[in-house]
Design a protein around this motif. Structure first.
Motif, PDB file in Angstrom:
ATOM      1  N   PHE A 165      16.340  77.442  39.933  1.00 46.55           N
ATOM      2  CA  PHE A 165      17.503  76.918  39.217  1.00 46.55           C
ATOM      3  C   PHE A 165      17.494  75.395  39.203  1.00 46.55           C
ATOM      4  O   PHE A 165      17.793  74.764  38.185  1.00 46.55           O
ATOM      5  N   LEU A 166      17.131  74.785  40.341  1.00 47.23           N
ATOM      6  CA  LEU A 166      17.051  73.323  40.410  1.00 47.23           C
ATOM      7  C   LEU A 166      15.973  72.783  39.478  1.00 47.23           C
ATOM      8  O   LEU A 166      16.145  71.742  38.843  1.00 47.23           O
ATOM      9  N   SER A 167      14.873  73.495  39.395  1.00 45.65           N
ATOM     10  CA  SER A 167      13.800  73.083  38.483  1.00 45.65           C
ATOM     11  C   SER A 167      14.272  73.163  37.030  1.00 45.65           C
ATOM     12  O   SER A 167      13.969  72.290  36.214  1.00 45.65           O
ATOM     13  N   ALA A 168      15.043  74.210  36.713  1.00 47.40           N
ATOM     14  CA  ALA A 168      15.557  74.358  35.349  1.00 47.40           C
ATOM     15  C   ALA A 168      16.579  73.274  35.025  1.00 47.40           C
ATOM     16  O   ALA A 168      16.620  72.759  33.904  1.00 47.40           O
ATOM     17  N   LEU A 169      17.407  72.904  36.018  1.00 49.70           N
ATOM     18  CA  LEU A 169      18.404  71.858  35.795  1.00 49.70           C
ATOM     19  C   LEU A 169      17.754  70.504  35.535  1.00 49.70           C
ATOM     20  O   LEU A 169      18.215  69.728  34.703  1.00 49.70           O
ATOM     21  N   GLY A 170      16.686  70.225  36.274  1.00 46.87           N
ATOM     22  CA  GLY A 170      16.021  68.935  36.125  1.00 46.87           C
ATOM     23  C   GLY A 170      14.816  69.006  35.217  1.00 46.87           C
ATOM     24  O   GLY A 170      13.797  68.373  35.484  1.00 46.87           O
ATOM     25  N   ASN A 171      14.933  69.782  34.159  1.00 45.98           N
ATOM     26  CA  ASN A 171      13.799  70.010  33.264  1.00 45.98           C
ATOM     27  C   ASN A 171      13.218  68.707  32.716  1.00 45.98           C
ATOM     28  O   ASN A 171      12.002  68.528  32.641  1.00 45.98           O
ATOM     29  N   LYS A 172      14.097  67.762  32.341  1.00 42.27           N
ATOM     30  CA  LYS A 172      13.638  66.507  31.752  1.00 42.27           C
ATOM     31  C   LYS A 172      13.524  65.387  32.778  1.00 42.27           C
ATOM     32  O   LYS A 172      12.710  64.474  32.614  1.00 42.27           O
ATOM     33  N   GLU A 173      14.361  65.444  33.817  1.00 45.39           N
ATOM     34  CA  GLU A 173      14.392  64.357  34.782  1.00 45.39           C
ATOM     35  C   GLU A 173      13.241  64.408  35.771  1.00 45.39           C
ATOM     36  O   GLU A 173      12.794  63.371  36.276  1.00 45.39           O
ATOM     37  N   LEU A 174      12.759  65.603  36.077  1.00 50.18           N
ATOM     38  CA  LEU A 174      11.716  65.752  37.093  1.00 50.18           C
ATOM     39  C   LEU A 174      10.323  65.676  36.466  1.00 50.18           C
ATOM     40  O   LEU A 174      10.104  66.152  35.359  1.00 50.18           O
ATOM     41  N   SER A 175       9.402  65.119  37.232  1.00 48.55           N
ATOM     42  CA  SER A 175       8.009  65.079  36.794  1.00 48.55           C
ATOM     43  C   SER A 175       7.368  66.450  36.986  1.00 48.55           C
ATOM     44  O   SER A 175       7.912  67.317  37.673  1.00 48.55           O
ATOM     45  N   PHE A 176       6.186  66.605  36.412  1.00 53.95           N
ATOM     46  CA  PHE A 176       5.514  67.910  36.453  1.00 53.95           C
ATOM     47  C   PHE A 176       5.221  68.349  37.880  1.00 53.95           C
ATOM     48  O   PHE A 176       5.416  69.511  38.239  1.00 53.95           O
ATOM     49  N   TRP A 177       4.765  67.408  38.732  1.00 55.02           N
ATOM     50  CA  TRP A 177       4.389  67.800  40.100  1.00 55.02           C
ATOM     51  C   TRP A 177       5.608  68.192  40.928  1.00 55.02           C
ATOM     52  O   TRP A 177       5.509  69.031  41.829  1.00 55.02           O
ATOM     53  N   LYS A 178       6.780  67.614  40.608  1.00 55.05           N
ATOM     54  CA  LYS A 178       7.999  68.012  41.328  1.00 55.05           C
ATOM     55  C   LYS A 178       8.414  69.433  40.939  1.00 55.05           C
ATOM     56  O   LYS A 178       8.860  70.204  41.775  1.00 55.05           O
ATOM     57  N   HIS A 179       8.256  69.741  39.647  1.00 57.88           N
ATOM     58  CA  HIS A 179       8.501  71.129  39.233  1.00 57.88           C
ATOM     59  C   HIS A 179       7.543  72.074  39.945  1.00 57.88           C
ATOM     60  O   HIS A 179       7.930  73.170  40.371  1.00 57.88           O
ATOM     61  N   GLY A 180       6.290  71.631  40.068  1.00 59.19           N
ATOM     62  CA  GLY A 180       5.295  72.457  40.758  1.00 59.19           C
ATOM     63  C   GLY A 180       5.671  72.708  42.202  1.00 59.19           C
ATOM     64  O   GLY A 180       5.515  73.828  42.710  1.00 59.19           O
TER      65      GLY A 180
END
Length: 218
Positions: A165-180
């Protein structure tokens, strides 16, 4: 690595609070869940390492005694018995010889129903009576153990869902490696959920134990 992941996690929580994405109460709940998860990982790793160290050291000592040509017959026999006890403990989970032998006999007798590792889930259900005779104890508390396992599994699944859910919320704000990292942590939590759920008896396991007890009472 854990420190860096936690730092990024807390920064993201702070970012969500500053931008009104989540409220303070929700953020506190997420942080508490994360703390419980981290403590569980540390506890499991610590206990596992400690047990492996002690177990392997004892085994190595016994193997050293058995490989010594100057070991007496009595010492060799005692070492073989102790080594057998350690091996049985790995199989059924019990430390004392009485319950080990009981579980080995049950596993052999009811091999069409269970294996010897089945009894690892029932450490409090195989008891020793006053006459030093092992027996199977069943009751409501077995359902309580199953329920606790379900609650703990749901707790871990919710934590994994929170990371996604946190990854979905920060879809644009987070970099790719943070999503990973968030998805890897979610996968790690789900894997931990599977491992821990196997430590608790399922309803099928409880029914099998009750069936073994019924057949033993006949």
């Amino acid at each position: 690595i854990m420190k860096e992941i936690l730092e990024q996690f807390f920064k993201f929580i702070q970012y969500c609070m500053d931008n009104g994405v989540i409220e303070a109460g929700t953020a506190l709940f997420i942080v508490m869940c994360m703390i419980v998860f981290c403590l569980s990982l540390l506890k499991i790793e610590f206990i596992s390492n400690m047990i492996d160290t002690i177990k392997n050291r004892r085994k190595n000592e016994l193997l050293k005694i058995l490989s010594n040509n100057y070991t007496s017959a009595e010492q060799r026999r005692s070492a073989e018995i102790e080594l057998s006890r350690l091996q049985n403990k790995e199989l059924c989970g019990f430390d004392d010889v009485l319950r080990q032998c009981y579980c080995v006999d049950l596993a052999s007798k009811y091999h069409n129903l269970v294996t010897i590792s089945f009894f690892k889930k029932f450490q409090s259900s195989i008891v020793i009576c006053n006459s030093f005779t092992p027996s199977i104890k069943t009751g409501v508390y077995l359902r309580i153990e199953w329920f606790l396992g379900v609650i703990y599994s749901i707790h871990l699944i919710l934590i994994a869902g929170l990371f996604i859910f946190l990854s979905a919320l920060g879809n644009k704000e987070l970099s790719f490696w943070k999503h990973g990292i968030l998805y890897l942590m979610a996968m790690g939590i789900l894997w931990l959920c599977v491992i821990i759920s196997k430590q608790f008896p399922s309803r099928l396991d409880i029914r099998l134990l009750e069936e073994i007890k019924r057949q033993e009472a006949q």
